[in-house]
Design a protein around this motif. Structure first.
Motif, short mmCIF file in Angstrom:
data_model
loop_
_atom_site.label_atom_id
_atom_site.label_comp_id
_atom_site.label_asym_id
_atom_site.label_seq_id
_atom_site.Cartn_x
_atom_site.Cartn_y
_atom_site.Cartn_z
N ALA A 156 7.40 4.68 -11.86
CA ALA A 156 8.02 4.32 -10.59
C ALA A 156 7.15 4.87 -9.47
CB ALA A 156 9.42 4.90 -10.51
N GLY A 157 7.41 4.40 -8.26
CA GLY A 157 6.66 4.90 -7.12
C GLY A 157 6.93 6.37 -6.92
N GLU A 158 6.12 7.01 -6.10
CA GLU A 158 6.39 8.41 -5.78
C GLU A 158 7.65 8.47 -4.94
OE1 GLU A 158 2.36 10.67 -5.00
OE2 GLU A 158 2.23 8.55 -4.58
N ASN A 188 21.94 4.37 -7.57
CA ASN A 188 22.56 3.35 -6.73
C ASN A 188 21.69 2.90 -5.56
OD1 ASN A 188 22.91 5.69 -5.38
ND2 ASN A 188 25.11 5.83 -5.74
N VAL A 189 20.37 3.25 -5.65
CA VAL A 189 19.43 2.70 -4.66
C VAL A 189 18.90 1.37 -5.19
CG1 VAL A 189 17.23 3.04 -3.50
CG2 VAL A 189 18.72 4.99 -3.94
N VAL A 190 19.10 0.31 -4.42
CA VAL A 190 18.54 -0.97 -4.84
C VAL A 190 17.15 -1.09 -4.22
CG1 VAL A 190 18.84 -3.46 -4.86
CG2 VAL A 190 20.83 -1.97 -4.92
N ASN A 226 7.40 0.64 4.98
CA ASN A 226 7.53 1.68 3.97
C ASN A 226 8.90 1.64 3.33
OD1 ASN A 226 5.57 3.41 6.19
ND2 ASN A 226 4.97 3.19 4.09
N GLY A 227 8.91 1.79 2.02
CA GLY A 227 10.18 1.81 1.31
C GLY A 227 10.78 0.44 1.08
N ALA A 228 10.00 -0.61 1.34
CA ALA A 228 10.53 -1.97 1.21
C ALA A 228 10.70 -2.38 -0.25
CB ALA A 228 9.60 -2.96 1.90
N SER A 255 5.85 -1.21 -4.05
CA SER A 255 5.34 -0.55 -5.26
C SER A 255 6.22 -0.85 -6.46
CB SER A 255 5.25 0.96 -5.05
OG SER A 255 4.34 1.24 -4.02
N THR A 256 7.52 -0.83 -6.23
CA THR A 256 8.45 -1.13 -7.32
C THR A 256 8.17 -2.53 -7.86
OG1 THR A 256 10.09 0.26 -6.22
CG2 THR A 256 10.89 -1.20 -7.94
N LEU A 257 7.95 -3.46 -6.95
CA LEU A 257 7.67 -4.83 -7.35
C LEU A 257 6.34 -4.93 -8.12
CD1 LEU A 257 9.23 -7.41 -6.98
CD2 LEU A 257 8.14 -7.75 -4.75
N PRO A 310 -3.82 1.19 -9.07
CA PRO A 310 -2.57 1.85 -8.69
C PRO A 310 -2.67 2.51 -7.31
CG PRO A 310 -3.56 2.87 -10.65
CD PRO A 310 -4.55 1.92 -10.11
N GLU A 311 -1.50 2.79 -6.76
CA GLU A 311 -1.43 3.44 -5.45
C GLU A 311 -1.80 4.91 -5.56
OE1 GLU A 311 2.56 3.54 -3.91
OE2 GLU A 311 1.88 3.72 -1.84
N ARG A 312 -1.41 5.52 -6.65
CA ARG A 312 -1.60 6.96 -6.76
C ARG A 312 -3.06 7.31 -6.98
NH1 ARG A 312 3.30 9.54 -10.13
NH2 ARG A 312 2.33 11.44 -9.37
N SER A 366 0.57 -4.13 1.36
CA SER A 366 0.20 -3.43 2.58
C SER A 366 1.40 -3.40 3.51
CB SER A 366 -0.96 -4.15 3.26
OG SER A 366 -1.14 -3.65 4.57
N HIS A 367 1.44 -2.43 4.43
CA HIS A 367 2.50 -2.47 5.43
C HIS A 367 1.93 -2.82 6.79
CE1 HIS A 367 1.16 1.74 5.07
NE2 HIS A 367 1.24 1.72 6.39
N ILE A 368 0.67 -3.27 6.80
CA ILE A 368 0.02 -3.59 8.08
C ILE A 368 -0.25 -5.08 8.17
CG2 ILE A 368 -2.00 -3.15 9.49
CD1 ILE A 368 -2.15 -0.42 7.93
#
Ligand SMILES: Nc1ncnc2c1ncn2[C@@H]1O[C@H](COP(=O)(O)OP(=O)(O)OP(=O)(O)O)[C@@H](O)[C@H]1O
Ligand SMILES: [Mg+2]
Lengths: 239, 303
Positions: A236-238, B15-17, B37-39, B42-44, B80-82, B185-187
């Motif tokens: 999962a994401g951080e 319970n976070v969607v 951010n948080g959209a 990454s999960t997708l 990956p992002e990390r 991206s968020h830009i």
């Protein structure tokens, strides 16, 4: 079943400078203690058995097992670099099995070899004590590696949990509560050592057949379950 | 040529969607996944790469499921992002290891390192690399096996403008070669420069999809809000509301200002000074009050 590239990456991660220092510290301490004891009391079979049983097998082997077993996979999962293994056409059990082999090899080298040396220093392998404890260390290396590899796969706090198990359960609880001794890798490996040593210096609370069955069962089950866990490991994401 | 299909995919954590009933198809060429951010980007992407199971729905690559299907990685390259990536290895050792894990050798690794122009630093330890260098080595590791689908999570994060341009050129080339390239991206500007096609996600939902011009239009045509202070707020308000470019006005007594909502951005900007002049009103402050990216995005969700 064994992937040489996964193995190479795991060895390099485990034997990186900092970890190698930690891995080397306890064996060094064991040998220093043995030299000191031999110098102070001379060669004595009972003393040799006390040092090897009380420090080498009860403390050093499990701690090395924790470092090697959890270290073979835990940090990769924590920092996310395991994604470079997971994003390959590579069966998850192959990754686990390879890491198990590496953890076993490292634990054996850093625990059985110094145990043998310490045994020779202490009483020159009188009554086969050095060999008996070395074999116990080898056997225990396998089971500890499998257990702690699993722990490294399922928990972010694997090192702490592993140390708690090694020090509290194996060393402390095991000597206080008789029942706990039956469920102790240390006692199982002592059962094997008992068979090898001459005389009655090396004893175990568990019979050899039971010990063998439990050793094999724990190793196989832990490895199988770690493979399963890795298969459903999600990145999962951080948070 | 590969097509990635995301079919009614949701993912929740407790319970976070994080991703909410998203359906999209990603085809050859470069696609930008845009969202604040948080959209849930990454999960997708993690679900697209088979690293996370959808709570419901399916992700398939050319009809094959990606979750629990290691064989699919013959066709997928992941950036990956990390940051973490076996820092104790040299760049070359890292890329060679990745090639070997695909059953390839040093030749494939050398080719990938050449593609990202990292040969000059390939024998340095990764721990000494800059962010941009790391990004390129990650890219090389994703390219060793010549994948038809490339997934990149925030690949431009922390890059300087030159590195950014180089990576954009590279991704553009990959897209032109017929690969399916998806990056997040968020830009908006970043996505616009590179992607022919844009998918927008906001708060886990698929908010918009299509050609970047269409998305851009959606974003600029949205109602704009302004905070206006003048020498005579009430007269100004009356004059502004008479024009169709103004869709709402509120007199904020506490602030001593007007809150104006304009639907036609171009027309409103010429109207305001004209009306003020005609009525002899002096404009003291005119400031846009919701230019944040989040408000732009939330407008898109409503559209
Ligand atoms: N492992 C997790 N456990 C709980 N919540 C999570 C987890 N991973 C993500 N989330 C939540 O899901 C939502 C989407 O997160 P995600 O990382 O996908 O967003 P993002 O678009 O990649 O954001 P960013 O631009 O910051 O990278 C967020 O609300 C986040 O807090
Ligand atoms: Mg993200």
């Amino acid at each position: 079943m064994y992937d040489p590239t996964v193995a190479r990456l795991t060895y390099r991660a485990l034997l990186g400078r900092r970890r190698a220092l930690i891995l080397g510290a306890l064996p060094l301490l064991l040998i220093v203690i043995s030299v000191a004891v031999r110098g102070l009391t001379g060669a004595d079979d009972q003393t040799a058995s006390d040092v090897l049983g009380g420090f080498a097998l009860a403390t050093m082997v499990p701690i090395i097992g924790v470092i090697a077993g959890t270290g073979a996979i835990g940090p990769e999962i924590d920092d996310g670099s395991v994604v470079y293994l997971l994003s390959k056409p590579l069966k998850r059990p192959v990754i686990i099995f390879t890491k198990l082999i590496v953890a076993i090899a490292v634990t054996m080298v850093f625990s059985a070899v110094p145990t043998m040396i310490a045994g020779l220093v202490l009483n020159g392998n009188g009554q086969q004590i050095a060999v008996a404890y070395t074999i116990a260390a080898l056997v225990a290396s396998i089971a500890y590696s499998a257990l702690f590899l699993l722990l490294g796969t399922v928990s972010r706090h694997a090192v702490v949990l592993g140390l708690v198990y090694a020090l509290v359960w194996e060393a402390l609880f095991g000597s206080l509560v008789p029942g706990a001794r039956t469920l102790s890798v240390q006692q199982w490996s002592l059962a094997v050592a008992h068979k090898v040593a001459e005389g009655e210096l090396v004893t175990s609370d568990v019979g050899l057949p039971t010990a063998t069955v439990l050793l094999v069962a724990v190793t196989v089950l832990a490895t199988w379950y770690a493979g399963r866990k890795l298969r459903s490991l999600t990145l999962a994401g951080e948070e | 040529m590969s097509t990635l299909s995301i079919d009614h995919v949701s993912r929740w954590f407790g319970n976070v969607v994080a991703v909410n009933d998203v359906t999209m198809t990603i085809g050859p060429g470069v696609t930008g996944l845009l969202g604040p951010n948080g959209a849930g980007k990454s999960t997708l992407i993690n679900m697209m790469g088979g690293f996370l199971a959808p709570s419901t729905g399916t992700v398939t690559l050319d009809g094959r499921p990606v979750w629990r299907n290691e064989a699919v990685y013959k066709h997928i390259g992941v950036v990956p992002e990390r940051e973490a990536m076996y820092d104790f290895l040299t760049g070359r050792e890292f890329v060679v290891a990745n090639a070997e894990l695909h059953g390839l050798g040093a030749k494939a690794a050398a080719r990938a390192l050449a593609t990202v122009e990292m040969e000059y630093a390939q024998d340095r330890q990764i721990s000494t690399y800059s962010k941009g260098m790391r990004q390129r080595v990650k890219m090389a590791s994703a390219l060793v096996h010549d994948p038809s689908l490339l997934l990149l999570d925030e690949p431009f994060n922390g890059m300087d403008p030159r590195q950014r341009m180089q990576l954009m050129d590279l991704l553009r080339r990959m897209g032109d070669e017929g690969r399916t390239v998806l990056f997040s991206s968020h830009i908006l500007e970043e996505v616009e420069q590179l992607a022919r096609h844009i998918e927008v996600v906001v708060a886990g939902r698929h908010a918009a999809s299509g050609d970047f011009r269409r998305i851009r239009r959606l974003m600029t045509d949205r109602p704009h809000r302004y905070l206006v202070r003048s020498s005579d707020d009430r007269t100004l308000a009356a004059a502004l509301i008479a024009d169709p470019s103004t869709s709402g006005i509120e007199v904020d007594v506490a602030e001593g200002a007007l809150r104006v909502q304009a639907v036609d951005f171009g027309r409103f900007t010429t109207l305001l000074p004209k009306v003020a002049r005609e009525h002899g009103i002096r404009l003291l402050t005119v400031s846009p009050s919701d230019e944040s990216l989040e408000s732009v995005f939330s407008y898109l969700v409503a559209a």
